[in-house]
Structure formats: C-alpha cells, structure tokens
Scaffold this motif. Structure first.
Motif, PDB file in Angstrom:
ATOM      1  N   ASP A   1     -11.016 -55.024  51.294  1.00  0.00           N
ATOM      2  CA  ASP A   1     -10.725 -55.828  52.477  1.00  0.00           C
ATOM      3  C   ASP A   1     -10.794 -54.897  53.682  1.00  0.00           C
TER       4      ASP A   1
ATOM      5  N   MET B   1      -7.588 -53.336  54.600  1.00  0.00           N
ATOM      6  CA  MET B   1      -6.832 -52.596  53.590  1.00  0.00           C
ATOM      7  C   MET B   1      -7.522 -51.259  53.351  1.00  0.00           C
TER       8      MET B   1
ATOM      9  N   GLU C   1     -10.322 -57.167  46.214  1.00  0.00           N
ATOM     10  CA  GLU C   1      -9.006 -57.093  46.858  1.00  0.00           C
ATOM     11  C   GLU C   1      -9.057 -57.812  48.203  1.00  0.00           C
ATOM     12  N   GLY C   2      -8.012 -58.623  48.511  1.00  0.00           N
ATOM     13  CA  GLY C   2      -7.986 -59.363  49.778  1.00  0.00           C
ATOM     14  C   GLY C   2      -9.150 -60.329  49.847  1.00  0.00           C
TER      15      GLY C   2
ATOM     16  N   SER D   1      -4.238 -59.141  44.884  1.00  0.00           N
ATOM     17  CA  SER D   1      -3.714 -59.855  46.066  1.00  0.00           C
ATOM     18  C   SER D   1      -4.853 -60.516  46.836  1.00  0.00           C
TER      19      SER D   1
ATOM     20  N   ASN E   1      -7.378 -63.424  48.379  1.00  0.00           N
ATOM     21  CA  ASN E   1      -7.264 -64.764  48.964  1.00  0.00           C
ATOM     22  C   ASN E   1      -8.413 -65.620  48.421  1.00  0.00           C
TER      23      ASN E   1
ATOM     24  N   ARG F   1     -13.276 -59.061  59.798  1.00  0.00           N
ATOM     25  CA  ARG F   1     -12.605 -59.872  58.775  1.00  0.00           C
ATOM     26  C   ARG F   1     -12.586 -61.341  59.151  1.00  0.00           C
TER      27      ARG F   1
ATOM     28  N   ALA G   1       2.414 -57.536  49.567  1.00  0.00           N
ATOM     29  CA  ALA G   1       1.138 -58.023  50.116  1.00  0.00           C
ATOM     30  C   ALA G   1       1.357 -59.188  51.079  1.00  0.00           C
TER      31      ALA G   1
ATOM     32  N   ILE H   1      -0.743 -61.648  51.333  1.00  0.00           N
ATOM     33  CA  ILE H   1      -1.118 -62.844  50.587  1.00  0.00           C
ATOM     34  C   ILE H   1       0.077 -63.302  49.754  1.00  0.00           C
TER      35      ILE H   1
END
Length: 814
Positions: A60, A63, A112-113, A137, A139, A186, A217, A219
């Motif tokens: 992400d 991140m 991730e993300g 974590s 989405n 993002r 997290a 999320i």
C-alpha cells in the motif's frame, strides 16, 4: 428601501497583496517540485535465484513496513511493485504481463492494504500460476469501507484526491509535504477502481490462502473477517505486530510447499455455501470512536452547503446503521447552529452593500433581503421560527437579521428553538423512509444510485411541498401554482407561441421569405420586430398632442446628469410626481416603474440602460390593435383590450401579504405582487381601504385583460386611423392608450397614446379568461397572416424596400 450600511471593517486590509503573494509563492513551490518522483508502474525485481521460490508483494503506498519482507529475503526472491495511478484491475493486468515475460511460476502473493484488492484481481485471473495468497489488513469490501456504498465512497475518494492536489499545488510547501504524492496516488487508484466487482472474484481463487489482521490497522477487523468468509480455505489471524505476522507467514509458506495447506477443494460444503452467501447488511459499517467524530465533522461541514439535504442524507446513514440517531442529529444541529450564526454575523459585518458584489449576489437577491427585512420589522423574532419551516427563507431572513443588527441573544434563542424542533423531525422522517428503502440497496446493487435519487426526490417533495401545505401561506402559494397550471393565460409564452411558430414556418414558405414580415411597418426599424426603440416610434407620431409627454435619458449620462435631465423634463411640462420611468427597449412591462419621489427616481436611474421618462396619465387603459393595407384608404381595428388594474380592500385585521394570498386572482401571481409591494407587505390596511395592487397595464405583472371589442365604434376607428396616418410607414401594430372614460374612448375623444408597438405586438384580448388556448392560438395565427399579407403589399408598393436576410433576424433574437 436602503438597508443599514455597516461602517468600514477594521480588518479591511489590502487582501489583493496577500493574494498576489500567495500566487507567487505557490508558483515557486510548484517549480521546485518539478522533476520529482512521478508515480509509475514498476516491479523491483532482484537477481532471480532459481533455487528459491518467489514472493510477489503488493503493498500500500501509505504503508512502509519492511519487517515481513526482510524476514523472507534469505529464503525467497521478493518482488515489490511500485504503482501507477490506475485501477486495481489495470495494475493486475500489467503485473500479469511482466510475469509472463519473466516466465515466473508458482508465486506466493501477498496483498497489503489496497494491494489486497490488486492481489485478488491478479490471482483470480490466473489461479494456476500462483501457489498461495495472503491478505494483510486488506481493503476491498465496498460495504465495509467509509460510508458503505460505491457512489458515496467514490465521492469521498474524489474529495480526498482533490484535497491531496490542493496540498501539493495550493499550499506553498517546497517539498515539506513528503507523503502528498502517495496520498494522491492511493486515492487515484481507489477512485478509478470499482470495488463492487471484487466480491465476485473470490470464487475463482482455489489456492491456499491466509487472512491476517493487525490490531492497530486502519482497516476494520470486520473487513478481514469478510475476506476470510469469502475465502473458505483460509484462516483469519488477528495479530499485534508485523513480527508475529512474519513468523506465522513463514510457517504458512512451509505448509503450502509441503502440501499440507488447505485449498478450496478441501473445504466443507457448509463453508463453501457460507462463502457464496450475499453480504448481510446488518454487518455493515457502524462508525465508532475517531471515525464517528470524523463523520460528524463531515455532517457539520455539509450543513453549510445545504441544511435540509444534509439532514436527509444523515437520516439515510442512520437507516443503514452507519451512525446512531443521537450523534447524527447532534451533528446536524451543531452544523445548523454554527451555519446560522455565521449567516447572522455575515449580515452584520457585510451589510446590504455586499449584495451587489460577487459572490453574494449569485446566491441572494436584494429583494430577498428587503422582503426579510420588512418581515422582521413587522413580525419580530417569531419569524425566525417560521423561516425554519419555509423553504428558501432562512438565508435572507438570517442575513437581514444581522444587517439590521437584531439582538444577538434573541436571535440565538429563537432559531435554537426552531432548530431543536425541525432537525429531529427532518432526520427522523428520512430514517423512516430510508429503512423502507434500504433493502433495495442490497437486492438491486446495479440500481442503487437510482434508488438513492428516488429517495431524495421523494424527500424533497415531502419537505418542499407537503410540509409547507401545513401553513396558510404554503397552501395558498400551492393553489396559485395550480391555477397557473390550469389556466393557460399564465403559461409561458413559449407554450403559446410553439404552434404559432409552426404556422409562421408555413407563412415563410408561402411568401418565400422568413424576414418579409419586417417590412410591414417600413417606418419602424425592422418593422418593430424586436428590440425596437420606443422613443424612435413615439418621435414618428406627428400628432404630438395625443402622445403622453416623454423624454429620452441616455445610459451614457452620469447619475447627476440624469437627475438634472429629469428635473428639466418636469419643469418643461409642468409635471409633478408620480411619473413613469421605463426602458427604451423592453417588452411585457419589464422594468416599468411608477415613480413617486426623487429618491425612487435616483434608484431607478442607476440602471446602465437607455430609459424613457414619461408623464403618468390617469384614467382607463386600453390596448387597440390596428392594421391597414397600404392601398386601402381606411384601416381596421383588429381587437380592443380593456386593462383592469387589480385593487384589494383592507379589513383592518390582516396584512397585505394575507390579502394577496386570499384573493383568488392575486394569488396566481403572488410572488410578483410581493416584490411590487415589498415595503407594505406586512402592514395592515385599514378597514375599507382600497389598495391599488397593480398600476401598470401589463398582464405578466398582474393586470386583468378583457375583450372590449364591443367598444369599437366608427368614431373610434376613424380617430385611430387619423393618428395612424400621421405615423410615417405604420400599418400594423398595437396602441397602449389612456382615456378619462369609456364614453370618451368610444367617441375617439381625449385619447392619450402611451406606446405604439410594432409587428410582434399581440392582440391582447386573447388573455381574457373566457377564451381558450385554441382561440388564442387561432387569433395569433390570423394576426400573423394579416401581417405577412400587408408586408407583401408594402413590397409591391415600395419595390425599393428589401427584406433583411435570415442572419439579421437571428441576430435580433440573440
């Protein structure tokens, strides 16, 4: 009236210098950022050790944790992805292309993300090319992110994206906002992606999977739990840190490689069926903690744009379970409270002078302020409560309360009471309706937007039409609207002239010219088609004693010169007020004013247009439509219209506003009458007092037009004919005439001409309420047929006259 002018503010600083400085700094900051890192797509591919397995890490942008990857570097080829601003699917497709070119197989994928959504797209498209999938974590569940819906979420993504660009380019930071590019990236990726598609991709993932959720997290844990449900071969691990995650992930990879990890073919039928079940709305987002405070802040800010729509939207969010009823109502109340105080303070600080300047003049007119001013003066603080329930009245009422410096404490008390009553009702009704509709959002996902639009329209109809019907004014205004719909005389001229225009096309073809009709009055510019000068036409009447005294006031004169000109006109003709001031070029009574004093004259003369000042003539007003063929000795009167001015009678109990609303005819044009009598609207006329509601013979401004063709006599026809023959080149048009009595009119005596209108004037007797729409259309068609026939004869009599081209006609209509 002239509202109170506020003294100069002590903060009235040369803001232009600040603006120029801001622009200069922003430009320098922008230049300093050029050549920086641009978000492109790239794979960070190490030297491939064929003896090692490969891990593809889809992270992400926000991140930046390397714990997991550093744990894997000794045993695996680790490939990281640097994204470009594309959708999840587009990024996944680009990765697939690289993967094919490198001939990599049996890859372990970590997402991730937002990288989790990319990973799902990638693996589902070619499941056999990958060995395992891990989501950290991640989405991707639309119903469990932000406000829980595609359109609402994308609206927030768009706002976030715009905010990111504002941070980057709107604030001079010279690179201090290091993460702004990743914030923009993002949100660009999320904005360009459709997360509704992700849920359907999970059944195509057969390989072993594991879902991790870090307790700190951003999320929510429920998102990870939903991922685990959709991947029945997976397990959900809730861990405290990346160190624990790295250790477990190595164990998971070992299980995958030795064949002991579970794939989708090994799960039970029950788990498989559970994974295929649709999303349960009762498990949707319920914001709490900091997220709740942020959402409440969003609601508060939204009330500054539209209080009612924000209350409705909050009610729908409560119905979805996104926010509780109490915090939702509190947020709406706070927003309304702050916004209304700001309205009051802006009126107190800016005053009435600001109404003439951008941007305030875009949103509120001076008439709105004047209306609220008189309302406030007449009714006192109680009108603040009433304005809360009357659509469109809050802004002008609260602004004018500040402009007249109403007591601040009283203002807060009354509008606070009104808000406490109104807000829970509005939000509560939205909740009730929303709960009925909320099921359709899940069942008919493809139509969710239309369902939302339908709910908003329904609520708008409820709050803007139904609720006002509970007040006398609301009911009477609604009756007025219905009457304007039922009775064609109040319809838009475009509806009346639509069939007439079709007939005009026939006449164009028949006479082989679109502009022939402009020759009907060769003495008038373009025959008086449109934008003709009233002064020039009046000047062409040689029998001056029949014309009401008038004078032209040029727009090029300065204000003082205009006043001097007006005073000279009054002295020359020995006149006193009232007088009439109107535009030299105008129609349907627009801009016509009966002036009672020099102060009123000063306000009207401020207009930057050519004007006519004319004596006010008392008596009865008639419209006489006349025509004559050039070869005929005598002309004819096509129609006569009696123009009756409306009068109301006071009862000593009710305001003029009430009397207007109560009258069956006046209520049809109530808003126009309100504007015309704005200064007296909330006064109470004495019992038996006659109030002249309309003093100008214009149907659009409230006069009643009646067919008076029965008054046509040989004497009247002869007199109109005599006047017409003194006008050079006049054969077709309408006179506006004042006369002391009806008997004088029939005898053709004591006629005073106010105006003469050319070819586009109407035979206004068609607006008699007894006539039908069809009768009006047929009369206008006959009128235009006569006009073309006269123009044809004028062309034969004066062969040197040439009709202008079609382009000239179009230029007049612009």
């Amino acid at each position: 009236i002239r509202l109170m002018d506020n003294p100069k503010s002590p903060f009235r600083i040369k803001w232009r210098y600040f603006f120029l400085g801001y622009v200069a700094l922003s430009g320098l900051s922008f230049l300093s950022l050029q050549g920086g890192n641009k978000a492109d797509f790239a794979l960070d591919i190490p030297t491939i050790n064929e003896e090692k397995k490969t891990v593809l890490y889809l992270g992400d942008p926000l991140m930046d944790n390397q714990v997991v990857l550093s744990e894997l570097l000794d045993s695996y080829n680790v490939i990281e992805v640097e994204y470009e601003a594309s959708s999840f699917k587009q990024i996944a497709d680009l990765i697939s292309q690289y993967q094919d070119s490198l001939y990599l197989e049996d890859i372990h994928v970590i997402g991730e993300g937002i990288g989790g959504s990319i990973a799902v797209h990638l693996v589902s498209a070619n499941d056999s090319a990958f060995s395992s999938l891990a989501l950290i974590s991640a989405n991707g569940i639309d119903e469990l992110e932000l406000l829980g819906g595609y359109y609402l979420n994308h609206a927030i993504y768009n706002v976030r994206r715009a905010f990111g660009y504002f941070l980057k380019y709107g604030i001079p930071h010279f690179g201090l906002f290091e993460r702004v590019d990743t914030i923009i990236l993002r949100n660009e990726i999320q904005f360009k992606s459709d997360q509704r598609l992700i849920r359907d991709l999970f059944p195509g993932i057969k390989i072993p999977a594991r879902v991790y959720h870090l307790s700190n997290a951003k999320i929510g844990e429920d998102v990870s739990a939903e991922h685990a449900r959709l991947l029945p071969q997976s397990e959900l691990f809730i861990l405290d840190n990346y160190g624990e995650l790295a250790s477990d992930y190595r164990t998971f990879l070992t299980e995958v490689e030795n064949g002991s990890a579970t794939d989708r073919s090994q799960v039970s039928n029950f788990a498989e069926q559970q994974s295929l079940a649709p999303f349960d709305p009762s498990n949707g987002i319920k914001v709490e903690g900091r997220a709740l405070l942020i959402l409440m802040l969003v609601i508060i800010i939204s009330t500054f744009v539209s209080e009612d729509l924000t209350c409705i939207g909050t009610g729908l969010m409560i119905a979805r379970g996104l926010i509780g009823f109490t915090p939702g109502v509190v947020a709406c109340l706070l927003g309304i409270f702050i916004g209304d105080i700001l309205l009051y303070l802006s009126g107190r600080w800016l005053g009435a002078n600001a109404l003439n300047r951008v941007p305030l003049k875009w949103f509120i007119s001076e008439k709105d302020i004047q209306l609220s001013y008189h309302w406030f003066e007449a009714k006192g603080p109680a009108i603040i409560i009433a304005s809360r329930f009357i659509p469109g009245s809050r802004f002008p009422t609260y602004f004018s309360a500040g402009a007249i410096r109403a007591n601040f404490g009283t203002f807060i008390l009354y509008f606070g009471i009104a808000s406490l009553i109104w807000t829970p009702i509005l939000v509560g009704l939205a909740v009730l309706l929303g709960q009925e509709m909320i099921g359709y959002f899940t069942i008919y996902q493809d139509y969710a937007l239309w369902v939302l639009v339908g709910v908003l329209i329904l609520l708008f109809f409820l709050f803007k039409i139904i609720i006002p019907l509970f007040t006398f004014k609301g009911r009477r205004l609604f009756v007025g609207k219905l009457k304007r719909i039922i009775h064609w005389e109040f319809w838009s001229p475009y509806l009346l002239y639509a069939p007439v225009l079709l007939y005009a096309v026939f006449l164009w073809v028949k006479h082989r010219s679109i502009s022939l009709v402009t020759l009907v009055n060769p003495g008038f510019k373009d025959g008086g088609f449109i934008k003709e000068s009233k002064v020039q036409i009046l000047d062409s009447i040689n029998e001056k004693q029949v014309v009401a005294n008038y004078s032209f006031i040029s727009s090029e004169l300065k204000q003082d010169e205009k006043i001097d000109h007006l005073n000279e006109f009054l002295r020359t003709h020995k006149l006193d007020y009232p007088i009439v001031i109107k535009p030299d070029v105008g129609e349907r009574g627009r801009g016509v004013h009966i002036i009672e004093s020099i102060s009123e004259a000063r306000q009207v003369l401020q207009q930057d247009i050519d004007l006519i000042v004319q004596e006010y003539v008392a008596g009865k007003e008639f419209g006489v439509f006349y025509y004559r063929f050039p070869n005929d000795e005598k002309g004819k009167i096509f129609s006569v219209t009696r123009k009756e001015y409306m009068n109301l009678t006071g009862d000593g109990k009710h305001t003029l506003e009430y009397l207007i609303l109560k009258d069956p005819r006046a209520v049809c044009l109530a808003q126009i009458h309100f504007e015309q009598h704005i200064d007296e609207l909330f006064t109470i006329p004495g019992k038996g007092t006659e109030i002249p509601l309309v003093r100008i013979g214009t149907h659009a401004r409230g006069s009643i037009f009646l067919d008076a063709s029965g008054l046509i006599t040989p004497a009247l026809t002869k007199r109109i004919d005599e006047i017409s023959k003194t006008i050079n080149g006049f054969y077709f048009g309408r006179y506006d005439i004042k006369v002391p009595s009806e008997e004088d009119f029939k005898n053709g005596e004591n006629l005073t001409v106010l105006e003469v209108n050319g070819v586009t004037s109407e035979a206004t007797h068609i607006y008699d309420p007894k006539y039908s729409f069809v009768f009006a259309v047929r009369t206008l068609m006959k009128q235009w047929r006569i006009a073309y026939e006269i123009a044809e004869e004028v062309k034969r009599v004066y062969p040197s006259l040439k009709a202008p081209g079609p382009g000239h006609i179009l230029s007049l209509l612009r």
